[in-house]
Scaffold this motif. Sequence first.
Motif, mmCIF file in Angstrom:
data_model
loop_
_atom_site.group_PDB
_atom_site.id
_atom_site.type_symbol
_atom_site.label_atom_id
_atom_site.label_comp_id
_atom_site.label_asym_id
_atom_site.label_seq_id
_atom_site.Cartn_x
_atom_site.Cartn_y
_atom_site.Cartn_z
ATOM 1 N N SER A 101 4.150 4.181 3.569
ATOM 2 C CA SER A 101 4.258 2.895 2.903
ATOM 3 C C SER A 101 5.431 2.136 3.513
ATOM 4 N N THR A 147 0.799 -1.217 0.000
ATOM 5 C CA THR A 147 0.000 0.000 0.000
ATOM 6 C C THR A 147 0.835 1.271 0.000
ATOM 7 N N LEU A 148 0.215 2.282 -0.526
ATOM 8 C CA LEU A 148 0.766 3.633 -0.515
ATOM 9 C C LEU A 148 -0.357 4.528 -0.018
ATOM 10 N N ASN A 149 -0.187 5.099 1.167
ATOM 11 C CA ASN A 149 -1.217 5.950 1.750
ATOM 12 C C ASN A 149 -0.755 7.389 1.737
#
Length: 82
Positions: free
Chosen positions: A28, A13-15
């Motif tokens: 991340s 994930t990349l938040n």
Amino acid sequence: MVTTGIAENSLTTLNLIPLGNSVFDLSSAETGVVSIYDIQGKLLQSFEKTDSNALIDFSNHSEGIYLVRLTNNTAKISKKIM
């Protein structure tokens, strides 16, 4: 601003968490190169992410749609910011 995700290959994930009007916390577990593009595909900023978090400041850019991409040796993940 609103974010949408575009996953490519196998990165996790990349938040992008808004911290104010123009500052985002990029979170991340992955490290790699973070690149920021405008909607026309022009590279605006690029830096090496070596930690689980990094701050991105959009205050020098006008309102619009941007793409934030995290790339490492094997894969990449992107998020759109509006």
